[in-house]
Design a protein around this motif. Structure first.
Motif, PDB file in Angstrom:
ATOM      1  N   SER A 120       0.825  -1.208   0.000  1.00 25.10           N
ATOM      2  CA  SER A 120       0.000   0.000   0.000  1.00 25.10           C
ATOM      3  C   SER A 120       0.860   1.260   0.000  1.00 25.10           C
ATOM      4  O   SER A 120       0.513   2.266  -0.633  1.00 25.10           O
ATOM      5  CB  SER A 120      -0.925  -0.001   1.220  1.00 25.10           C
ATOM      6  N   LYS A 125      -2.444   2.488  -6.453  1.00 25.24           N
ATOM      7  CA  LYS A 125      -3.563   1.606  -6.791  1.00 25.24           C
ATOM      8  C   LYS A 125      -3.874   0.658  -5.646  1.00 25.24           C
ATOM      9  O   LYS A 125      -5.042   0.435  -5.299  1.00 25.24           O
ATOM     10  CB  LYS A 125      -3.231   0.808  -8.060  1.00 25.24           C
ATOM     11  N   SER A 128      -5.644   2.543  -2.899  1.00 21.97           N
ATOM     12  CA  SER A 128      -7.058   2.793  -3.173  1.00 21.97           C
ATOM     13  C   SER A 128      -7.919   1.555  -2.945  1.00 21.97           C
ATOM     14  O   SER A 128      -9.112   1.668  -2.662  1.00 21.97           O
ATOM     15  CB  SER A 128      -7.230   3.277  -4.618  1.00 21.97           C
ATOM     16  N   ILE A 129      -7.312   0.370  -3.045  1.00 26.52           N
ATOM     17  CA  ILE A 129      -8.061  -0.876  -2.813  1.00 26.52           C
ATOM     18  C   ILE A 129      -8.061  -1.249  -1.336  1.00 26.52           C
ATOM     19  O   ILE A 129      -9.091  -1.631  -0.772  1.00 26.52           O
ATOM     20  CB  ILE A 129      -7.457  -2.025  -3.653  1.00 26.52           C
ATOM     21  N   CYS A 133     -11.032  -1.322   2.518  1.00 20.00           N
ATOM     22  CA  CYS A 133     -11.141  -2.597   3.249  1.00 20.00           C
ATOM     23  C   CYS A 133     -10.774  -2.409   4.717  1.00 20.00           C
ATOM     24  O   CYS A 133     -11.424  -2.969   5.606  1.00 20.00           O
ATOM     25  CB  CYS A 133     -10.233  -3.646   2.611  1.00 20.00           C
TER      26      CYS A 133
END
Length: 284
Positions: A120, A125, A128-129, A133
């Protein structure tokens, strides 16, 4: 008839279907995890209970004294007095069970959380995922984690550990990512100009600089693991949480208070020791 009142959507039904599918089709996988995690917890419990309590108290005091520095005796004194109080309250075995559960859960959470934090921290990207979560994991009530844990691993220490892992993992991911992102751009540019590879940048530049933040994540993961002690006892995890839960359900006020005191002593010890570890490693 109101059109909005006729519209119904229950995501819980889809969640239940997914859990049922996983339980039926990945039974061997979950059995393997259960056996491995159970062996870790039981093995660590046996190790902590192998030596006499007085010897273990001296070991805990020695660890605190070494990490905090020989001149700083307050943490060592608190450790000795606190663990001796646990011993005379006859809660030693329960405390070691809790410590084993917390340590195993923390190790698993860090093995999963730190790599995710590195990913991260180095990828927008991935950030952002992973970030939504983590928001979901941290805002979901802790009791909800017990449902899939019990369905996958039945009752006992293992579902308690796995629910604890999910609950306690987010700080390690967030703080690892934060530490990497706070590495000064000038230092990264200098490492690139000297020809450092991507792996060398990570291992020799980013991780050492981010270590205080990563260790803060370790500390928070341990604290959150301890906060799940009482909740995990509801599904048979045992330890001090079982004593507190018994005090609540059977209205044994004294027993519940003593169990709570033992949890507080263990929490303060682990908090101060991990903080001292962070300071000591930061000087190396």
């Amino acid at each position: 008839m109101d059109i909005l009142s006729a519209i119904q959507f229950h995501p819980g039904d889809y969640f239940e279907t997914m859990i049922d599918w996983l339980t039926k089709n990945l039974e061997v996988f979950f059995d393997g995890i259960q056996g491995f995690v159970k062996s870790m917890i039981v093995g660590l419990e046996d190790g902590l209970l192998f030596l006499p309590p007085i010897v273990m108290i001296l070991i805990f005091v020695g660890i605190a004294w070494y990490l905090s520095g020989l001149r700083h005796w307050k943490l060592a004194a608190f450790s000795g007095a606190g663990f001796f109080l646990i011993y005379v309250m006859q809660l030693w075995s329960y405390t070691m069970q809790t410590l084993a559960l917390v340590l195993v859960s923390t190790v698993i959470a860090l093995l999963l959380g730190v790599p995710l934090g590195i990913w991260s921290g180095r990828s927008e990207k991935a950030q952002s995922i992973i970030r939504p979560c983590l928001d979901f994991m941290q805002t979901m009530p802790a009791f909800v984690y017990l449902i899939p844990a019990v369905l996958f691993f039945q009752l006992g220490k293992v579902p308690g550990a796995m629910a604890t892992v999910i609950f306690a993992m987010p700080p390690s991911v967030r703080l690892t990512s934060l530490g990497l992102r706070q590495v000064p751009a000038e230092i990264m540019e200098a490492s690139i100009s000297y020809g450092a590879t991507t792996g060398q940048q990570l291992l020799k530049v980013q991780l050492p600089i981010a270590m205080p933040s990563i260790l803060a994540g370790v500390n928070q993961t341990i604290m959150l693991s301890l906060s799940m002690v009482v909740i995990a006892a509801m599904i048979g995890a045992g330890g001090l949480g079982n004593q507190v839960l018994k005090g609540i359900t059977q209205l044994q006020i004294g027993l519940g208070f003593e169990g709570g005191v033992a949890v507080v002593i263990l929490a303060i010890y682990l908090d101060r020791v991990t903080q001292a570890m962070g300071l000591k490693w930061g000087k190396v």
